[in-house]
Design an enzyme around this catalytic site. Structure first.
Site, mmCIF file in Angstrom:
data_model
loop_
_atom_site.group_PDB
_atom_site.id
_atom_site.type_symbol
_atom_site.label_atom_id
_atom_site.label_comp_id
_atom_site.label_asym_id
_atom_site.label_seq_id
_atom_site.Cartn_x
_atom_site.Cartn_y
_atom_site.Cartn_z
ATOM 1 N N GLN A 1 0.820 -1.207 0.000
ATOM 2 C CA GLN A 1 0.000 0.000 0.000
ATOM 3 C C GLN A 1 0.858 1.263 0.000
ATOM 4 O O GLN A 1 0.583 2.224 0.715
ATOM 5 C CB GLN A 1 -0.937 -0.012 1.212
ATOM 6 C CG GLN A 1 -1.906 -1.178 1.199
ATOM 7 C CD GLN A 1 -2.778 -1.219 2.438
ATOM 8 O OE1 GLN A 1 -2.807 -0.303 3.251
ATOM 9 N NE2 GLN A 1 -3.513 -2.303 2.587
ATOM 10 N N CYS A 2 1.877 1.266 -0.821
ATOM 11 C CA CYS A 2 2.847 2.356 -0.875
ATOM 12 C C CYS A 2 2.763 3.038 -2.246
ATOM 13 O O CYS A 2 2.392 2.413 -3.236
ATOM 14 C CB CYS A 2 4.245 1.751 -0.662
ATOM 15 S SG CYS A 2 5.620 2.895 -0.791
ATOM 16 N N GLY A 3 3.128 4.290 -2.285
ATOM 17 C CA GLY A 3 3.181 4.991 -3.558
ATOM 18 C C GLY A 3 4.168 4.361 -4.529
ATOM 19 O O GLY A 3 4.068 4.543 -5.742
ATOM 20 N N TYR A 4 5.131 3.592 -4.004
ATOM 21 C CA TYR A 4 6.126 2.925 -4.841
ATOM 22 C C TYR A 4 5.750 1.479 -5.171
ATOM 23 O O TYR A 4 6.493 0.785 -5.859
ATOM 24 C CB TYR A 4 7.496 2.959 -4.162
ATOM 25 C CG TYR A 4 8.059 4.353 -4.060
ATOM 26 C CD1 TYR A 4 8.669 4.964 -5.154
ATOM 27 C CD2 TYR A 4 7.968 5.073 -2.870
ATOM 28 C CE1 TYR A 4 9.171 6.251 -5.068
ATOM 29 C CE2 TYR A 4 8.474 6.358 -2.773
ATOM 30 C CZ TYR A 4 9.069 6.940 -3.870
ATOM 31 O OH TYR A 4 9.571 8.223 -3.794
ATOM 32 N N THR A 5 4.586 1.028 -4.717
ATOM 33 C CA THR A 5 4.154 -0.346 -4.971
ATOM 34 C C THR A 5 4.170 -0.710 -6.456
ATOM 35 O O THR A 5 4.516 -1.842 -6.792
ATOM 36 C CB THR A 5 2.765 -0.610 -4.344
ATOM 37 O OG1 THR A 5 2.868 -0.406 -2.933
ATOM 38 C CG2 THR A 5 2.267 -2.015 -4.604
#
Length: 172
Positions: free
Chosen positions: A53-57
């Site tokens: 659930q990360c912007g970098y996922t």
């Protein structure tokens, strides 16, 4: 002589790589089964702390593409989910495994959810490079001997030309 030939046949097309100290450990996979990292001795190893659930996922897509492109040349990508940064990996190992397969068709090895500060592999990687992960999707690239370790910040995309050049150099 016969024993020598049998040994060569068992080893395949070259001597088996000795397990470097950095990889000489067992860790649980995402399916909670112990696995020796010595299995990756002699390969170029890309270690990445991941989160769903990360912007970098979306980097999962690029990491899987790297794995598919270079695995026959000796690259392996190892994913280590962690909830250490921003609580962005709250699920169980089963949840994470399902997410990785369903959202990104991840085929590279994934390990059990971990806390980086308690993970001896990450402690050694940070010590070797002088850089500990400060966010999700930090990348460590380990050469075939297990002695040279390069560190790449979260913001370095798997398709970054300098990152790809580093992989190519280690694969030669």
């Amino acid at each position: 002589m016969r024993l020598f030939l049998i040994s060569l046949l068992l080893m395949g097309n070259g001597a088996m790589a000795a397990c470097p100290a950095l990889l000489d450990r067992k860790m649980d996979t995402i399916h909670e089964k112990p696995q020796s990292l010595c299995e990756y001795a002699g390969k170029v190893v890309l270690v990445v702390n991941t989160a769903s659930q990360c912007g970098y996922t979306p980097q999962y897509e690029g990491l899987e593409a790297l794995y598919r492109k270079y695995r026959t040349r000796g690259l392996v990508v190892l994913g280590f989910p962690t909830n250490d940064f921003g609580g962005q990996e709250p699920g169980s190992n089963k949840d994470i495994a399902a997410f990785c397969v369903n959202q990104y068709a991840i085929d590279f090895p994934m390990f059990a959810k971990t806390e980086l500060k308690k993970n001896p592999l990450y402690s050694e990687l940070a010590k070797a490079t002088g850089t500990a992960p400060r966010w999700n999707f930090h990348k460590y690239l380990i050469d075939r001997s297990g002695k040279q370790v390069l560190s790449f910040d979260t913001r370095v995309d798997p398709n970054d030309p300098k990152f790809l050049a580093a992989i190519e150099k280690l694969l030669k």
